[in-house]
Design an enzyme around this catalytic site. Sequence first.
Site, PDB file in Angstrom:
ATOM      1  N   TYR A 101      69.095   1.264  34.427  1.00 13.66           N
ATOM      2  CA  TYR A 101      67.986   1.392  35.383  1.00 13.66           C
ATOM      3  C   TYR A 101      68.066   0.235  36.363  1.00 13.66           C
ATOM      4  CZ  TYR A 101      63.224   0.950  37.210  1.00 13.66           C
ATOM      5  OH  TYR A 101      62.133   0.828  38.039  1.00 13.66           O
ATOM      6  N   GLU A 190      64.682   3.132  43.789  1.00 20.54           N
ATOM      7  CA  GLU A 190      64.885   3.105  42.340  1.00 20.54           C
ATOM      8  C   GLU A 190      66.005   4.047  41.938  1.00 20.54           C
ATOM      9  OE1 GLU A 190      61.430   3.352  39.256  1.00 20.54           O
ATOM     10  OE2 GLU A 190      62.383   5.314  39.290  1.00 20.54           O
TER      11      GLU A 190
END
Length: 380
Positions: A101, A190
Site C-alpha cells: 500500500y 493512493e
Amino acid sequence: MDLYEYQGKELFRRFGIPVSDGRLATTPEEARAAAQELGGQVVVKAQVLTGGRGKAGGIKLAERPDQAEEHARAILGMDINGHVVRKLWIEKASEIAREYYLSLTFDRGDKKTLFMFTKEGGIDIEEVAAERPEALARLHVDPLEGFQPYQARRLIYGAGIEDESEQKQIAKIAEGLYTALVESEAMLCEINPLIVTPEGDVRALDSKFTVDDNALFRHPDIAEMRDLEAYPPEERAAREKEVTYVKLDGEVGVLGNGAGLVMSTLDVVALAGGRPANFCDLGGGGDAQGVVDALEIISADPQVKTILFNIFGGITRCDEVARGILQALGQLTIDDPIVVRLDGTNAEEGRRLLEEAAPQNLHVEPTMLDAAKRAVELAA
Ligand code: GDP
Ligand code: MN
C-alpha cells in the site's frame, strides 16, 4: 473531484508509474471485444467512485472473452455502496506475489504532504494503522524542499523492503506519485494494492485519485474527466447553473445566502425537529435569476416537502430576492409550501412585495427560528 480508477491510472501512466494495459467498456459486448484485444486472462473491474469493489463482487477474473462478457453482464447495473455501475475497466490480469500500500495525501496539521507505505496492502489501511501501526511507514515531505531521494530510501527501509530491485522500483513510483500529486494539484493519490508480480515487477493495480476542485481551472484535461452522469440530475443541473447545491436526506429544502448562514439554518431546522433535504447557497449575489435557478433545483428533489428561504441581506438585497421568488413562482409549478425569512438590506421592501403578491403557498416569518419551525411543521 474523485477520479475513476481508470482515469487515475491514466494519470499514473503519464507520471511514469507502471500500470497494466486496459480498455474501457460500457456493454458486455465491448467487454468481450476488449478481452479479445488484450488477450489471455483479464480482470473485469466495476468503475464506481467508491472503494471496496472487490468485496462487493465488482471485480472478477475472466479466462476467456466470453467469460469477460458474462462477468460484464453481471457487474453492469450492480449497486456498489449506492453507486450504480455503468462503466467497466477491462485490464490484463496480473499475477500477484505480494500486495503493498502506498499513498500520498495532505497532513493539514503539519502543513506537509504525507506518504504512507506498508507491505500490508490490499486490505483497509485504517485497520493496519489501528492494529499494527509499526508496520506503517509515514514520511512527511516539506513542499519547499520537494521529495528527495534520501526520503524515498527512508520510506522504503521504514516499511522493511529488503529486495534491491523492489527498492529501486518503489523509489521511482514514490517519486512519480509525488510529482503526480503536485502537478495535478491533487489532494490524495493512493495505490492499494501496489503489487509485486512473481517476476518481481512492481505496479499499481488500483488507483484512488482526488483532485482539488478549486484548481481544476488550471487543468482542463483533468476537468474534462468529470462524469456528469455519476451525479444525480439535480446536482448536474446545479453544476451547469453554477449553483452551490448539496443533497442531504431529510424533507426540508434549504436556501440561504452565504455558507455560514446556510450552516446555521441547517442547525436551526434540526433544532426545530426537522431534517434538511438539501441546501443551496445563493452566495453574496442573490440576484433574481440566481433565486429562480436555486429554487428550480431544490424543488426538483422529490424528497423536499417544504422549502425554507433564509436570507440575510447585506450585499444581497431582500427586495431582489423577493422578486426572484415571485419570478420563480411564475415560471415553475411549485406545490410545496415555501417559508421565507428576510432580514437586512431592503427587508421591508422585500416582505412588502411578497405580501402584496401573496402567493397561497408562501409564508413569511419574522425570525429564523420561527421560519424553521413553520417549515418543519408544514413538512410533517
Ligand atoms: P477495490 O476492492 O475497490 O479496492 O479494488 P482493487 O482494484 O484494489 O481490487 C481488489 C482486489 O482484487 C485486489 O486487492 C486484488 O486482490 C484483486 N485483483 C484486482 N486486479 C487483479 C488482477 O489483475 N489479478 C489478480 N489476481 N487479482 C486482482
Ligand atoms: Mn483497492
